[in-house]
Write an enzyme that holds these catalytic residues in place. Structure first.
Site, short mmCIF file in Angstrom:
data_model
loop_
_atom_site.label_atom_id
_atom_site.label_comp_id
_atom_site.label_asym_id
_atom_site.label_seq_id
_atom_site.Cartn_x
_atom_site.Cartn_y
_atom_site.Cartn_z
CG ASP A 32 -8.56 -3.25 -3.32
OD1 ASP A 32 -9.52 -2.69 -2.89
OD2 ASP A 32 -7.55 -2.27 -3.59
CG HIS A 55 -2.77 1.37 1.16
ND1 HIS A 55 -1.71 1.98 1.48
CD2 HIS A 55 -3.16 0.96 0.34
CE1 HIS A 55 -2.81 3.08 1.11
NE2 HIS A 55 -3.77 2.40 0.83
#
Length: 458
Positions: free
Chosen positions: A392, A333
């Site tokens: 996700d 991320h």
């Protein structure tokens, strides 16, 4: 008339045009470094360039110590309240959270009982689309991609608004509530039409039930028998709460603020945000996680053999498996390092449903991939970058367990994030006051203008 064609030798081919473009256009990494270009609006250490201030949300993933980035536990706060406290508070009181979060993000404080009911009532009262809108804008123009239909429909709502250009706070508040309410309706209609037109399956349109929260309304719209459990609705609501907002710097929210700074209408700004979220580098990642994990399940014979799983992850990282990108989707991320709080919460809440739905073995494989991915990344790349699973990675699996079609993985993200987009839209309108315009340095190549008759034919 000459037509573009990839194959016909008689026509100008797209590949010829691309060759012409590549011959005259390139920017080297050396040039980018020479002029200290902040690629992706990021500093050299990966942190974001400071572009503005916001009260809406804070995303924390690392500390800075003597100029160095130090990994830290991820934290996400909505208007200063930790997302973990919001989730646990709603669960303890047996209350759905998305409506509460929408109020919190826009207005800045938690709603009291009267305000919470008011928000629920407002969303229900505005959930129906304008008369003839579904027929004219969705049924008559089906799309294979629901995100495409969401963006087009949001833009089309401009034509059904009696005062779309009024930039006052009052008008944008009205428009924001309306859009938050209508996004699930657009998604459900677009999906049903897609099923009928492209998948040759039956489509159905259920009426909304008074008193249902947004998550319940979505399940009501998507299931043929309209049946679902309280636990399923609560888990979908949790997904929506976790996806509702993620700071001003994420691509779709920044898109909202950039367009808002230009003074354009809300439909243009939110339509552009949907287009941003459609990208696989942003909201489309959960779809890619699902495809990647399906391939791993098909090619790893023993899911409990960590050596076999890690070996396949190494193949993915070397570009020898899956789509050749060299990426393990859902891991890593831009901000989070040690953990993504959304992924931690979602994984914890999903276990009970996984047991009920027979997904425990599959969830275990996801957890194994999450645990082994950093090791594989270090082995293949030599980089000691700290990686964690992001939201996700698990959201697609949760949607799958809830019976949410894969076509709707990213649209569900948009239906949730609309709350954050509207909060940032209003904040930019009331506190921005200046159009965003970053600088681009020109790298012109000096050329002499050559008369047409003298130009060399290539």
């Amino acid at each position: 008339m000459q037509r573009l064609n990839k194959e016909s030798p008689e026509s100008t081919t797209v590949s010829e045009l691309c060759e012409e473009y590549r011959r005259n256009n390139s920017i080297s990494r050396r040039e980018l470094e020479r002029f200290d270009v902040k690629r992706g609006l990021r500093n050299a250490d990966g942190t974001g360039v400071m572009a503005g201030l916001t009260h809406v949300c804070n995303v924390h993933g690392y500390l800075i110590d003597d100029g160095d980035k130090v990994p830290d536990k991820g934290r996400l706060t909505y208007r200063g309240i930790d997302i973990e406290d919001i989730v646990s508070g709603c669960a303890a009181e047996g209350r759905f959270g998305f409506e509460e979060v929408a109020w919190l993000l826009i207005f800045g404080e938690l709603p009291d009982q009267r305000q919470y009911k008011r928000m629920c009532d407002l969303l229900f009262d505005n959930r129906e689309l304008p008369e003839y809108f579904p027929e004219d804008m969705i049924i008559k123009a089906p799309s294979k991609n629901i995100m495409n239909k969401l963006a087009r429909s949001v833009m089309a709502l401009y034509s059904y608004d009696d005062d779309p250009e009024d930039m006052s706070l009052e008008n944008n508040m009205r428009q924001s509530i309306s859009l938050i309410a209508r996004m699930p309706s657009i998604m459900a209609y677009a999906y049903q039409v897609k099923r009928r037109h492209f998948d040759k399956e039956s489509m159905f349109f259920h009426p909304y039930e008074p008193g249902q929260c947004t998550a319940e309304a979505i399940l009501n719209a998507l299931r043929p028998d309209r049946q679902f459990t309280r636990e399923e609705a609560e888990l979908l609501d949790l997904c929506m709460v976790l996806h509702a907002e993620h700071g001003g710097g994420n691509n779709s929210t920044f898109t909202t603020r950039v367009l808002t700074s230009a003074g354009t209408d809300i439909y243009s700004a939110i339509g552009a945000a949907v287009g941003s979220l459609k990208g696989y580098r942003h909201g489309g990642a959960n779809h890619r996680v699902k495809n990647m994990m399906t391939e791993i399940m098909e090619n790893v014979k023993n899911w409990d053999d960590e050596d076999e799983v890690e070996a396949y992850l190494e193949k993915i990282l070397r570009g020898e498996a899956h789509d050749g990108s060299g990426l393990i989707y859902g891991v890593g991320h831009a901000i989070y390092t040690l953990s993504d709080p959304r992924a931690v919460i979602l994984k914890g809440k999903a276990r009970a449903l996984a047991k009920e739905k027979g997904y425990l073995q599959r969830l275990s494989l996801y957890e194994t991939v999450e645990r082994l991915a950093p090791k594989a990344f270090l082995k293949v790349t030599g980089s000691e970058k700290v990686l964690c699973a992001n939201v996700d990675f698990y959201s697609g699996l949760v949607y799958e367990m809830l019976g949410i079609p894969e076509d709707l993985f990213t649209p569900m993200f948009a239906v949730s994030r609309i709350a954050g987009w509207c909060a940032h839209r209003i904040e930019e309108l009331t506190t921005g006051g200046r159009i965003m315009r970053p600088a681009y340095r020109a790298l012109p190549v000096k050329q002499r203008y050559v008369p047409f008759s003298e130009r060399r034919v290539r």
